[in-house]
Design a protein around this motif. Structure first.
Motif, PDB file in Angstrom:
ATOM      1  N   HIS A  66       6.148   9.238   8.272  1.00 56.10           N
ATOM      2  CA  HIS A  66       6.789   9.175   6.959  1.00 56.10           C
ATOM      3  C   HIS A  66       7.088   7.742   6.515  1.00 56.10           C
ATOM      4  CE1 HIS A  66      10.414   8.518   9.420  1.00 56.10           C
ATOM      5  NE2 HIS A  66      10.973   8.041   8.339  1.00 56.10           N
ATOM      6  N   ALA A  67       7.124   6.820   7.484  1.00 51.73           N
ATOM      7  CA  ALA A  67       7.713   5.510   7.206  1.00 51.73           C
ATOM      8  C   ALA A  67       7.043   4.739   6.065  1.00 51.73           C
ATOM      9  CB  ALA A  67       7.743   4.689   8.488  1.00 51.73           C
ATOM     10  N   PRO A  68       5.703   4.644   6.060  1.00 46.07           N
ATOM     11  CA  PRO A  68       5.095   3.859   4.980  1.00 46.07           C
ATOM     12  C   PRO A  68       5.274   4.502   3.608  1.00 46.07           C
ATOM     13  CG  PRO A  68       3.515   4.309   6.757  1.00 46.07           C
ATOM     14  CD  PRO A  68       4.707   5.179   6.990  1.00 46.07           C
ATOM     15  N   VAL A  69       5.618   5.817   3.585  1.00 44.27           N
ATOM     16  CA  VAL A  69       5.724   6.531   2.318  1.00 44.27           C
ATOM     17  C   VAL A  69       7.169   6.568   1.812  1.00 44.27           C
ATOM     18  CG1 VAL A  69       5.227   8.699   1.122  1.00 44.27           C
ATOM     19  CG2 VAL A  69       3.770   7.952   3.024  1.00 44.27           C
ATOM     20  N   LEU A  70       8.031   7.225   2.604  1.00 47.57           N
ATOM     21  CA  LEU A  70       9.422   7.398   2.160  1.00 47.57           C
ATOM     22  C   LEU A  70      10.116   6.051   1.945  1.00 47.57           C
ATOM     23  CD1 LEU A  70      11.838   9.353   1.633  1.00 47.57           C
ATOM     24  CD2 LEU A  70      12.341   9.209   4.070  1.00 47.57           C
ATOM     25  N   HIS A  71       9.805   5.080   2.782  1.00 46.31           N
ATOM     26  CA  HIS A  71      10.522   3.804   2.709  1.00 46.31           C
ATOM     27  C   HIS A  71       9.719   2.725   1.994  1.00 46.31           C
ATOM     28  CE1 HIS A  71      13.326   5.754   5.309  1.00 46.31           C
ATOM     29  NE2 HIS A  71      12.462   5.850   6.303  1.00 46.31           N
ATOM     30  N   VAL A  72       8.767   3.167   1.145  1.00 48.34           N
ATOM     31  CA  VAL A  72       7.828   2.217   0.547  1.00 48.34           C
ATOM     32  C   VAL A  72       8.517   1.105  -0.238  1.00 48.34           C
ATOM     33  CG1 VAL A  72       7.435   3.637  -1.507  1.00 48.34           C
ATOM     34  CG2 VAL A  72       5.678   2.046  -0.761  1.00 48.34           C
ATOM     35  N   LYS A  73       9.635   1.433  -0.899  1.00 50.46           N
ATOM     36  CA  LYS A  73      10.270   0.431  -1.751  1.00 50.46           C
ATOM     37  C   LYS A  73      10.984  -0.671  -0.985  1.00 50.46           C
ATOM     38  CE  LYS A  73      10.981   3.040  -6.004  1.00 50.46           C
ATOM     39  NZ  LYS A  73      12.010   3.636  -6.869  1.00 50.46           N
ATOM     40  N   GLN A  74      11.143  -0.466   0.322  1.00 49.49           N
ATOM     41  CA  GLN A  74      11.796  -1.517   1.095  1.00 49.49           C
ATOM     42  C   GLN A  74      10.807  -2.615   1.470  1.00 49.49           C
ATOM     43  OE1 GLN A  74      15.104  -1.073   3.358  1.00 49.49           O
ATOM     44  NE2 GLN A  74      15.331   1.111   3.188  1.00 49.49           N
ATOM     45  N   ASN A  75       9.554  -2.424   1.078  1.00 49.12           N
ATOM     46  CA  ASN A  75       8.561  -3.459   1.317  1.00 49.12           C
ATOM     47  C   ASN A  75       8.269  -4.163   0.006  1.00 49.12           C
ATOM     48  OD1 ASN A  75       7.976  -2.721   4.102  1.00 49.12           O
ATOM     49  ND2 ASN A  75       7.126  -0.866   3.220  1.00 49.12           N
ATOM     50  N   PRO A  76       8.026  -5.466   0.043  1.00 51.82           N
ATOM     51  CA  PRO A  76       7.648  -6.158  -1.182  1.00 51.82           C
ATOM     52  C   PRO A  76       6.356  -5.555  -1.725  1.00 51.82           C
ATOM     53  CG  PRO A  76       8.151  -7.722   0.577  1.00 51.82           C
ATOM     54  CD  PRO A  76       8.093  -6.368   1.192  1.00 51.82           C
TER      55      PRO A  76
ATOM     56  N   GLY B  82       3.479  -6.520  -2.644  1.00 54.08           N
ATOM     57  CA  GLY B  82       2.197  -6.945  -2.091  1.00 54.08           C
ATOM     58  C   GLY B  82       1.822  -6.231  -0.808  1.00 54.08           C
ATOM     59  N   VAL B  83       2.836  -5.797  -0.048  1.00 52.01           N
ATOM     60  CA  VAL B  83       2.549  -5.233   1.255  1.00 52.01           C
ATOM     61  C   VAL B  83       2.694  -3.710   1.274  1.00 52.01           C
ATOM     62  CG1 VAL B  83       4.860  -5.414   2.266  1.00 52.01           C
ATOM     63  CG2 VAL B  83       2.858  -5.771   3.709  1.00 52.01           C
ATOM     64  N   ALA B  84       3.386  -3.152   0.253  1.00 53.57           N
ATOM     65  CA  ALA B  84       3.660  -1.712   0.239  1.00 53.57           C
ATOM     66  C   ALA B  84       2.371  -0.889   0.179  1.00 53.57           C
ATOM     67  CB  ALA B  84       4.571  -1.371  -0.935  1.00 53.57           C
ATOM     68  N   ALA B  85       1.466  -1.242  -0.731  1.00 55.81           N
ATOM     69  CA  ALA B  85       0.246  -0.443  -0.909  1.00 55.81           C
ATOM     70  C   ALA B  85      -0.656  -0.478   0.330  1.00 55.81           C
ATOM     71  CB  ALA B  85      -0.501  -0.916  -2.153  1.00 55.81           C
ATOM     72  N   PRO B  86      -0.958  -1.662   0.877  1.00 57.11           N
ATOM     73  CA  PRO B  86      -1.762  -1.680   2.114  1.00 57.11           C
ATOM     74  C   PRO B  86      -1.115  -0.909   3.249  1.00 57.11           C
ATOM     75  CG  PRO B  86      -1.373  -3.935   1.310  1.00 57.11           C
ATOM     76  CD  PRO B  86      -0.700  -3.010   0.362  1.00 57.11           C
ATOM     77  N   LEU B  87       0.210  -0.974   3.366  1.00 59.52           N
ATOM     78  CA  LEU B  87       0.902  -0.247   4.435  1.00 59.52           C
ATOM     79  C   LEU B  87       0.710   1.251   4.274  1.00 59.52           C
ATOM     80  CD1 LEU B  87       4.369  -1.904   5.146  1.00 59.52           C
ATOM     81  CD2 LEU B  87       2.415  -1.695   6.686  1.00 59.52           C
ATOM     82  N   MET B  88       0.819   1.728   3.037  1.00 55.26           N
ATOM     83  CA  MET B  88       0.694   3.164   2.811  1.00 55.26           C
ATOM     84  C   MET B  88      -0.741   3.607   3.097  1.00 55.26           C
ATOM     85  SD  MET B  88       1.862   5.694  -0.271  1.00 55.26           S
ATOM     86  CE  MET B  88       3.210   4.854  -0.985  1.00 55.26           C
ATOM     87  N   GLN B  89      -1.696   2.764   2.711  1.00 55.80           N
ATOM     88  CA  GLN B  89      -3.094   3.096   2.942  1.00 55.80           C
ATOM     89  C   GLN B  89      -3.412   3.141   4.435  1.00 55.80           C
ATOM     90  OE1 GLN B  89      -5.794   0.508   0.941  1.00 55.80           O
ATOM     91  NE2 GLN B  89      -7.422   2.018   0.913  1.00 55.80           N
ATOM     92  N   MET B  90      -2.814   2.217   5.160  1.00 50.47           N
ATOM     93  CA  MET B  90      -3.056   2.134   6.600  1.00 50.47           C
ATOM     94  C   MET B  90      -2.415   3.321   7.311  1.00 50.47           C
ATOM     95  SD  MET B  90      -1.940  -0.912   9.169  1.00 50.47           S
ATOM     96  CE  MET B  90      -2.369  -2.213   8.055  1.00 50.47           C
ATOM     97  N   GLY B  91      -1.273   3.803   6.783  1.00 50.45           N
ATOM     98  CA  GLY B  91      -0.571   4.906   7.411  1.00 50.45           C
ATOM     99  C   GLY B  91       0.093   4.456   8.696  1.00 50.45           C
ATOM    100  N   PHE B  92       0.399   5.423   9.546  1.00 51.00           N
ATOM    101  CA  PHE B  92       1.062   5.079  10.795  1.00 51.00           C
ATOM    102  C   PHE B  92       0.345   5.673  11.999  1.00 51.00           C
ATOM    103  CE2 PHE B  92       3.629   6.302  14.339  1.00 51.00           C
ATOM    104  CZ  PHE B  92       4.138   5.081  14.712  1.00 51.00           C
TER     105      PHE B  92
END
Lengths: 425, 110
Positions: A223-233, A235-245
């Motif tokens: 859930h982390a890259p999705v639910l907490h997406v706004k805690q990332n700047p 520039g990094v939020a979208a790549p993190l979500m795409q990468m998943g966990f």
């Protein structure tokens, strides 16, 4: 998607562990009042439960109380004049009054004393639980004080963590002792400097969900890259979500389980991807960037089991409701989930750091603690929303992915324990 | 009015009365009841001084901070608290947190 970390030969973590299955999961065990009653009997009344740490009992006569609503009791934990730590049900033998409390009979208390005196009729008990004084003793009928000690609860200490077990047979010959219960996963953490990390931030909340739902929320990071997406700047939020966990490593040890994951402080990331406050105070979700003097300390045998150099943290989930997270930066976090009802529990989250040597250290710890709270608030409310809709029973089967393997294990262990006790879901 | 903060931090003085708060509970409550404009102004002013403030505070043993230094430390704790509203949420409360709460029942002093 390219796998970052190798999976077991079976093809998945879930299939590598015998008996877990891959079929969708029912969450009936989190909404059924009848099943909740079975859990109380089968699990909480007969399992070692962590109720505190030895630092809360610094000297002889130090005590604290712990409310165990799930077992309909309160316990007193006390360091005796012989330095032995004991636990008793918090009830006076005379007329059943709660023995140790202040102002609010439901609140937990701590302190230091020479003996416990009941507020009702002044019956007195020693730190070892012996009844030592009865008001107007001559008015009673053949009363022998030796027959009325406090009701003792099995109590033992593992690595400074104080546990109780409400099963009257616990601690007796043949019953599983605390060390055996903690098992291989506990042994893997032995030697961690828990006792040196005495700077504590102690958070609590009542959460409107079944206790297992919050454990599930914190034992998968899918859930982390999705639910907490706004805690990332941005520039990094979208790549993190795409990468998943992907977890680096999962392990099951009897009723316990752990996940080891990558991470680490954002010190080495391009700074435009790091929040300005993290840069200002050199800290963040993964804790202070600067290691305590002398380094974070050596890892114990059970930490970073995959031996990965990008290791960030391990989450050790001890059955039923006690979690320890050890972080690469040399600090740890604990969670406890205390059931209050089928759809309600008390959540406790505690961050433990080395005592800070100056204001900069202290500020880095403050930022780590505040960041933890911001994340937990997001998690907490999601759970109330989940509980509410699970209860509708509109959907009764839920597919879990390989990164949610620990959720699958928790529910299986709970069902096994209830079945062993003679109940069923 | 007597200054709350140490000499050299006059530019933060206008924020001290409101944001120099000793406990996390007070700081969080102040954040929830503040406007974004107010928090953005405080954030901008305080972020510009974090290095100076840390250097000043590190000159004292942490458990022997004079009152004005302690007030400055508490102000920085508030900066950390409001930073999430300013940097992440663009609103005072955590999005989707509804009635969820998390109380810090025991915190280090200072």
């Amino acid at each position: 998607m390219v796998l970052q970390f190798e999976k077991p030969a079976a093809g998945s973590w879930t299939e590598a562990f015998a008996g877990l299955g891959t079929e969708p999961l029912s969450y009936e065990d989190s909404i059924s009042p009848e099943f909740y009653e079975l859990e109380r009997e089968a699990i909480f009344r007969r399992t070692w439960l962590n109720v505190g740490r030895v630092e809360q009992l610094p000297k002889r006569g130090s005590y604290f109380t712990k409310e165990l609503a799930v077992c309909d009791t309160s316990v007193i934990v006390v360091r005796g004049s012989d330095d032995e730590i004991r636990a008793f049900h918090n009830i006076c033998r005379h007329r059943g009054n709660k023995l140790v409390w202040q102002d609010d009979p439901n609140a937990e208390v701590q302190g230091t004393c020479r003996n416990f005196t009941c507020k009702y009729h002044a019956w007195q008990y020693g730190l070892d639980g012996e009844l030592t004084f009865v008001q107007q003793e001559q008015e009673f009928f053949g009363l022998d004080k030796a027959d009325y000690p406090l009701v003792q609860v099995a109590c033992d200490v593992w690595e400074g963590f104080v546990f109780v077990n409400l099963d009257p047979n616990a601690g007796r010959d043949g019953a599983e002792g605390l060390h055996d219960f903690m098992g291989e996963m506990g042994e893997g953490l032995e030697g961690y400097p828990f006792g040196e990390l005495t700077q504590v931030f102690d958070y609590r909340a009542e959460v409107g969900s079944n206790w297992k739902l919050f454990i599930d929320a914190f034992q998968e990071f899918y859930h982390a890259p999705v639910l907490h997406v706004k805690q990332n700047p941005p520039g990094v939020a979208a790549p993190l979500m795409q990468m998943g966990f992907e977890g680096m490593h999962y392990a099951l040890h009897g009723p316990h389980r752990m996940v080891s994951t990558t991470g680490g402080t954002s010190e080495r990331m391009p700074q435009e991807y790091v929040k300005p406050i993290d840069i200002a105070f050199r800290s963040g979700l993964f804790g202070p960037w600067d290691k305590p003097e002398g380094g974070a300390g050596p890892l114990t045998r059970g930490m970073n089991p995959a031996g990965h150099k990008t290791w960030g943290l391990d989450s050790f989930q001890f059955f039923p409701n006690f979690v320890i997270l050890t972080w690469e930066g040399g600090w740890y976090l604990t969670y406890h989930y205390w059931p209050l009802a089928v759809d309600r529990h008390l959540f406790e989250g505690r961050l433990y750091f080395r005592p800070p040597k100056n204001a900069s250290d202290r500020l880095a710890q403050e930022l780590a603690a505040v960041t933890f709270k911001e994340y937990a608030l997001q998690d907490g409310n999601t759970l109330e929303a989940t509980q509410k809709m699970l209860k509708s029973r509109v959907v009764t089967e839920f597919p879990l992915c390989d990164q949610e393997v620990l959720c699958r294990h928790l529910h299986k262990v709970v069902h096994d324990e209830v079945a062993k006790f003679g109940g069923g879901a | 009015m007597t200054a709350m903060l140490p000499a050299g931090f006059d530019d933060l003085e206008p924020y001290a009365d409101r944001w120099s708060l000793a406990t996390e509970g007070e700081r969080y409550a102040e954040r929830l009841s503040s406007s974004m404009d107010d928090m953005e102004a405080f954030y901008a002013a305080a972020m510009a001084r974090t290095d100076d403030a840390k250097a000043y505070l590190d000159g004292f043993p942490l458990d022997e901070l004079p009152d004005d230094a302690l007030a400055l430390l508490h102000l920085l704790y508030s900066l950390i608290c409001v930073s999430f509203a300013v940097e992440c949420w663009k609103q005072p409360n955590v999005p989707d947190s509804g009635a969820a709460y998390l109380d810090l029942v025991k915190e280090p002093v200072p």
